[in-house]
Design a protein around this motif. Structure first.
Motif, PDB file in Angstrom:
ATOM      1  N   LEU A  55       8.024   0.241   5.245  1.00 46.96           N
ATOM      2  CA  LEU A  55       7.362   1.549   5.228  1.00 46.96           C
ATOM      3  C   LEU A  55       6.795   1.870   6.617  1.00 46.96           C
ATOM      4  N   LYS A  56       6.182   0.885   7.242  1.00 47.10           N
ATOM      5  CA  LYS A  56       5.629   1.107   8.584  1.00 47.10           C
ATOM      6  C   LYS A  56       6.727   1.532   9.556  1.00 47.10           C
ATOM      7  N   GLU A  57       7.857   0.839   9.479  1.00 46.11           N
ATOM      8  CA  GLU A  57       8.949   1.139  10.403  1.00 46.11           C
ATOM      9  C   GLU A  57       9.550   2.513  10.133  1.00 46.11           C
ATOM     10  N   ARG A  58       9.799   2.806   8.868  1.00 42.02           N
ATOM     11  CA  ARG A  58      10.466   4.061   8.512  1.00 42.02           C
ATOM     12  C   ARG A  58       9.608   5.275   8.886  1.00 42.02           C
ATOM     13  N   TYR A  59       8.319   5.181   8.608  1.00 41.66           N
ATOM     14  CA  TYR A  59       7.458   6.349   8.805  1.00 41.66           C
ATOM     15  C   TYR A  59       6.541   6.212  10.023  1.00 41.66           C
ATOM     16  N   ARG A  60       6.812   5.189  10.856  1.00 44.51           N
ATOM     17  CA  ARG A  60       6.112   5.014  12.118  1.00 44.51           C
ATOM     18  C   ARG A  60       4.592   4.996  11.923  1.00 44.51           C
ATOM     19  N   LEU A  61       4.179   4.125  11.025  1.00 48.42           N
ATOM     20  CA  LEU A  61       2.751   3.961  10.737  1.00 48.42           C
ATOM     21  C   LEU A  61       2.306   2.600  11.251  1.00 48.42           C
ATOM     22  N   SER A  62       1.240   2.567  12.029  1.00 53.09           N
ATOM     23  CA  SER A  62       0.749   1.291  12.552  1.00 53.09           C
ATOM     24  C   SER A  62       0.105   0.459  11.452  1.00 53.09           C
ATOM     25  N   GLU A  63      -0.568   1.128  10.531  1.00 53.30           N
ATOM     26  CA  GLU A  63      -1.173   0.478   9.378  1.00 53.30           C
ATOM     27  C   GLU A  63      -0.945   1.330   8.140  1.00 53.30           C
ATOM     28  N   LEU A  64      -0.954   0.686   6.985  1.00 49.06           N
ATOM     29  CA  LEU A  64      -0.798   1.422   5.729  1.00 49.06           C
ATOM     30  C   LEU A  64      -2.153   1.591   5.067  1.00 49.06           C
ATOM     31  N   PRO A  65      -2.550   2.825   4.767  1.00 52.61           N
ATOM     32  CA  PRO A  65      -3.791   3.025   4.013  1.00 52.61           C
ATOM     33  C   PRO A  65      -3.743   2.256   2.696  1.00 52.61           C
ATOM     34  N   GLN A  66      -4.864   1.654   2.306  1.00 57.52           N
ATOM     35  CA  GLN A  66      -4.920   0.896   1.053  1.00 57.52           C
ATOM     36  C   GLN A  66      -4.772   1.807  -0.156  1.00 57.52           C
ATOM     37  N   ASN A  67      -5.288   3.020  -0.030  1.00 60.64           N
ATOM     38  CA  ASN A  67      -5.198   3.987  -1.121  1.00 60.64           C
ATOM     39  C   ASN A  67      -3.817   4.647  -1.079  1.00 60.64           C
ATOM     40  N   ILE A  68      -3.061   4.518  -2.171  1.00 65.33           N
ATOM     41  CA  ILE A  68      -1.676   4.980  -2.173  1.00 65.33           C
ATOM     42  C   ILE A  68      -1.555   6.498  -2.002  1.00 65.33           C
ATOM     43  N   PRO A  69      -2.369   7.314  -2.668  1.00 64.14           N
ATOM     44  CA  PRO A  69      -2.299   8.751  -2.381  1.00 64.14           C
ATOM     45  C   PRO A  69      -2.545   9.067  -0.909  1.00 64.14           C
ATOM     46  N   ASP A  70      -3.452   8.310  -0.277  1.00 60.19           N
ATOM     47  CA  ASP A  70      -3.684   8.503   1.161  1.00 60.19           C
ATOM     48  C   ASP A  70      -2.445   8.110   1.963  1.00 60.19           C
ATOM     49  N   LEU A  71      -1.760   7.073   1.516  1.00 63.21           N
ATOM     50  CA  LEU A  71      -0.532   6.642   2.190  1.00 63.21           C
ATOM     51  C   LEU A  71       0.545   7.716   2.084  1.00 63.21           C
ATOM     52  N   LEU A  72       0.682   8.305   0.911  1.00 63.48           N
ATOM     53  CA  LEU A  72       1.665   9.383   0.740  1.00 63.48           C
ATOM     54  C   LEU A  72       1.311  10.563   1.645  1.00 63.48           C
ATOM     55  N   ALA A  73       0.028  10.872   1.731  1.00 61.99           N
ATOM     56  CA  ALA A  73      -0.405  11.956   2.616  1.00 61.99           C
ATOM     57  C   ALA A  73      -0.112  11.625   4.077  1.00 61.99           C
TER      58      ALA A  73
END
Length: 286
Positions: A223-241
């Motif tokens: 997920l980090k690689e695909r969407y270029r995120l350095s960290e993943l938010p713990q809250n899944i709705p926040d991650l989708l946002a």
């Protein structure tokens, strides 16, 4: 949520009756399953309908599934009277195995017919499976021409049609059949993720959040690689946002359009852009 995902259009009840009638005409049933969800895409009604009819199980869309788990599923599903192959319909990989496997299933039956003086004939096969599992694309690949309607939406095939495969097989296409009620809520969820159910009958956002939670738990680095995120938010709705923000899916005022983000996630999962995943675990240790 997913316990409310139910979809059993009227034409599917008719399709079930058509399959029961057609079984009298065929030698082999070819059941297509989605290699990503071999259990969830297997209609329990089909087991009842087919009984002891020789069956060729095709794990379709194997190019989208975890290859190591597909190998385990091939072993898990094989049993007397049932042969199993993996197939990538888009590339045609595994396609040559279909006529050979069908012939092996009915070799004894055909030998008996020959012994009684009957002329050799094509093996008659019934092709069945749930909606959007790839039946029409499978038939077109096998025949080598556009013989059956294809589509990206479930429920394209509404009637039955016989199709001749040069020299060896005759195929009877049938509409996709779902069953009246998903006893396991997870089944409805997995069918929604993989595109077997029309999006009008489930909450796209909620299904996407469930999928994203599973991906974040098992494959965070992808997920980090695909969407270029350095960290993943713990809250899944926040991650989708966060994914929606990275893709510029914004509405007036700079707010993320989470519905579009959910659609994006499901689309990219279904197209294999997030990687190759199997949601149903085989009954073996990994």
């Amino acid at each position: 949520m997913s316990s409310q995902i139910q979809w059993f259009p009227g034409h599917m009840a008719r399709a079930r009756r058509q399959v029961q009638e057609a079984l009298k005409l065929v030698d082999v049933a070819i059941e297509l399953l989605d290699a990503r969800i071999p259990v969830s895409s297997g209609n329990p009604l089909i087991n009842q309908i087919l009984g002891q009819k020789p069956r060729l199980v095709v794990l379709n869309k194997s190019d989208l599934a975890d290859p190591a788990l597909t190998k385990l599923w091939l072993k898990a599903l094989e049993r007397p009277g049932v042969k199993v192959i993996a197939l990538d319909t888009l590339k045609g990989e595994g396609l040559k195995e279909v006529p050979r496997a069908a012939a092996a299933l009915v070799a004894e039956q055909m030998a008996k017919l020959a012994a009684r003086g009957r002329r050799p004939r094509a093996i008659r096969c019934l092709v069945l499976g749930i909606p959007n599992v790839g039946k029409s694309s499978f038939i077109n690949r096998l025949v080598g021409r556009k013989a059956a309607k294809t589509g990206d939406l479930p429920g394209v095939t509404k009637g039955q049609q016989w199709i001749r495969v040069q020299g060896s097989l005759e195929l009877l296409d049938t509409p996709g059949i779902l069953w009246p009620k998903f006893e396991d809520p997870q089944v409805g969820y997995k069918l929604a993720i993989t595109g077997a159910i029309k999006e009008q009958v489930f909450d796209i956002y909620e299904v996407a959040v469930r999928l994203l939670g599973w991906l974040a738990s098992h494959y965070p680095d992808r997920l980090k690689e695909r969407y270029r995120l350095s960290e993943l938010p713990q809250n899944i709705p926040d991650l989708l946002a966060a994914i929606g923000a990275r893709r510029g899916l914004l509405v007036a005022g700079g707010t993320v359009d989470v519905h579009k983000a959910a659609q994006l996630l499901l689309k990219e999962f279904r197209e294999g852009l997030l990687g190759r995943y199997t949601l149903d675990m085989p009954p073996f240790d990994r």
